[in-house]
Design an enzyme around this catalytic site. Structure first.
Site, PDB file in Angstrom:
ATOM      1  N   GLU A 161      10.753  22.729  -6.604  1.00 28.86           N
ATOM      2  CA  GLU A 161      10.936  21.284  -6.398  1.00 28.86           C
ATOM      3  C   GLU A 161      10.078  20.402  -7.299  1.00 28.86           C
ATOM      4  OE1 GLU A 161      10.427  20.922  -2.156  1.00 28.86           O
ATOM      5  OE2 GLU A 161      12.149  22.187  -1.739  1.00 28.86           O
ATOM      6  N   ASN A 202      13.292  26.312  -8.862  1.00 31.91           N
ATOM      7  CA  ASN A 202      14.157  26.102  -7.702  1.00 31.91           C
ATOM      8  C   ASN A 202      14.051  24.643  -7.265  1.00 31.91           C
ATOM      9  OD1 ASN A 202      15.720  27.309  -5.474  1.00 31.91           O
ATOM     10  ND2 ASN A 202      13.888  27.003  -4.198  1.00 31.91           N
ATOM     11  N   HIS A 238      21.035  22.514   0.224  1.00 25.77           N
ATOM     12  CA  HIS A 238      20.951  22.001   1.599  1.00 25.77           C
ATOM     13  C   HIS A 238      21.951  20.850   1.685  1.00 25.77           C
ATOM     14  CE1 HIS A 238      17.563  24.470   2.661  1.00 25.77           C
ATOM     15  NE2 HIS A 238      16.910  24.076   1.585  1.00 25.77           N
ATOM     16  N   GLU A 266      19.279  28.368  -1.014  1.00 25.31           N
ATOM     17  CA  GLU A 266      18.911  27.943   0.347  1.00 25.31           C
ATOM     18  C   GLU A 266      20.095  27.283   1.044  1.00 25.31           C
ATOM     19  OE1 GLU A 266      15.225  25.712   0.398  1.00 25.31           O
ATOM     20  OE2 GLU A 266      14.346  26.936  -1.183  1.00 25.31           O
ATOM     21  N   ASP A 268      22.697  25.788   3.275  1.00 25.48           N
ATOM     22  CA  ASP A 268      23.079  25.467   4.657  1.00 25.48           C
ATOM     23  C   ASP A 268      23.869  24.161   4.635  1.00 25.48           C
ATOM     24  OD1 ASP A 268      20.942  23.617   4.441  1.00 25.48           O
ATOM     25  OD2 ASP A 268      19.616  24.784   5.736  1.00 25.48           O
TER      26      ASP A 268
END
Ligand code: G2I
Length: 449
Positions: A161, A202, A238, A266, A268
């Site tokens: 990040e 990432n 996300h 990641e 979702d």
């Protein structure tokens, strides 16, 4: 003829009973349960992973994690605050447990994460260290953690990040003190610490083509030009229900064209609670879109979900009123999203395979009848359901219970009530309704979705 009760005659009762035997109709026969996701992914040359919590790796959680996934990411266990809560005092227990579990189950590990602005120990962030001291601490941290798992962790999210939404560099303890080239320094150090590990940057909100993903793209391109080791980018993904970026595949492709791997790290897809059959269907479509984008690009190695069950997801804690973001519900029932992932990896099941819906008329009198639908599952489960049929002879539903039914013309659609959406393997639920008929009351063909 003596009436048994108003509108109910012996004749109509006999007619009803006589027809009852022929009234049962069963939806298409159950099919075998799909192959586990990891087998489907293997066949596509892709990986399918999940974030895990070490303390939960027993019982059903462990069985599903081992059976369905070929990559694991420790959700929190490898973060700096987890492994070195006080300076020089290490706690590797959960990280070790996850790496051991992965090896025992033929799974690869994605290390997460070495250089981040969050979940750092307070001794580090409040230590009043000089830039030179911070550089040494960071390099030692990379050496220590990567060294411990050298050869056992396939890929590392080395830097996590680093960007703001507008594509500028995020101000962090690292960029503030080491300058923006902390990223190149960390990657170079990481290559030396474990030459066999693949090294990633990432980030989130970099799934579509936008200012942030373009900043990441430009960074990767310049790192490659400079000869700084970089093997891949992680697109966290996300996502919010119904909001898969339309440029997802195009974005994956442009990174792949730079010669780096693209991993969805990641994944979702959160929704406002409560989850309904319609929302879960939309979520399945969204998961399918994400997976299809990855499958379509050779340079996309696969996807990791950020928790595989709604009982192990960060979403409810972070977004009030949101949840149900993962492919399994809280009771480990695979949701439509699970089947969508399976299908995008070449699997063949539809939601509801292994489950059948049976329509029957349980009572019938001169103008009315009581109907029932039973949904039963054998070796799979439902977390929400919807049953559709068409009335062929003018029947109309007047009232339903244990389901929400609507009728438009001849088309009837019934979804679960808030309390009976889950049908476990070997279980069943039933709902009923009253309706009107005249002339004949044939049993419709029902479909379960
Ligand atoms: O925030 C979602 C993810 C975004 N990308 C990087 C990931 O590392 C990050 O993961 C989440 C974890 O899933 C959460 O579980 O990172 C959060 C912290 O930034 C994690 O939340 C923390 C809670 O804030 C703590 O209170 C809790 O003690 O999880 C800790 C362990 O359960």
């Amino acid at each position: 003829m003596r009436s048994l009760r108003p509108g109910f005659t012996v004749a109509s009762l006999l007619t009803g009973l006589a027809t009852l035997g022929a009234l049962l109709f069963t939806a298409p026969a159950a099919q075998a349960a799909d192959a586990p996701l990891r087998d489907l992914a293997d066949a596509q040359g892709k990986v399918i992973g999940t974030a895990v919590t070490g303390g939960k790796l027993t019982g059903t959680y462990a069985e599903v994690a081992a059976r369905e996934f070929n990559w694991l990411t420790p959700g929190n266990a490898m973060k700096w605050e987890s492994v070195e809560p006080s300076r020089g005092s290490f706690n590797w227990a959960e990280a070790d447990q996850i790496v051991d579990f992965a090896e025992a189950n033929g799974q690869e590990v994605r290390g997460h994460t070495l250089v981040w602005h969050s979940q750092n120990p307070s001794w580090l962030t409040n230590g009043g260290f000089t830039p030179a001291e911070l550089r040494t601490l960071l390099m030692n941290h990379i050496d220590t953690e990567m060294g411990r798992y050298r050869g056992r962790v396939e890929a590392w999210d080395v830097v996590n990040e680093p960007f703001n939404e507008d594509g500028t560099y995020r101000q962090t303890i690292w960029s503030d003190n080491l300058g923006q080239d902390y990223i190149a320094e960390a990657l170079t150090r990481a290559r030396a610490a474990d030459p066999s590990a693949k090294l990633y940057i990432n980030d989130y909100n970099v799934e579509g083509v936008n200012a942030k993903s373009t900043a990441l793209y430009n960074l990767v391109r310049s790192l490659k030009e400079r000869g700084v080791p970089i093997d891949g980018v992680g697109l966290q993904a996300h996502l919010i229900l119904g909001q898969v970026p339309s440029t997802f595949q195009q974005n994956i492709q442009r990174f792949a064209d730079l010669g780096v791997d693209v991993a969805i790290t990641e994944l979702d897809i959160r929704m406002q609670l409560p989850a309904t059959a319609d929302k879960l269907a939309q979520q399945a479509a969204d998961y399918r879109a994400v997976m299809n984008a990855c499958v379509a690009v050779d340079g996309c190695s696969g996807a990791t979900v950020w928790g595989f069950t709604d009982s192990d997801s960060w979403i409810p804690d972070w977004f009030e009123g949101y949840g149900a973001a993962t492919p399994y519900d809280e009771n480990y029932a695979p949701k439509p999203a699970y089947h969508a992932i399976a299908e995008s990896l070449g699997g063949t099941t539809q939601p509801g395979d292994g489950c059948t819906a049976t329509y029957s008329v349980v009572n019938q009198w001169n103008t009315g009848f009581t109907g029932q639908v039973r949904i039963a599952c054998t070796d799979t489960a439902l977390s929400a359901w919807k049953v559709n049929w068409t009335f062929g002879a003018g029947q109309r539903i007047s009232q339903a219970w244990n389901a929400n039914c609507t009728q438009s013309g001849t088309a009837v659609s019934c979804t679960n009530a808030s309390y009976n959406g889950t049908v476990p393997p070997g279980g069943s639920v039933t709902f009923g309704f009253n309706g009107t008929w005249s002339g004949s009351n044939p049993v419709p063909e029902v479909t379960l979705g």
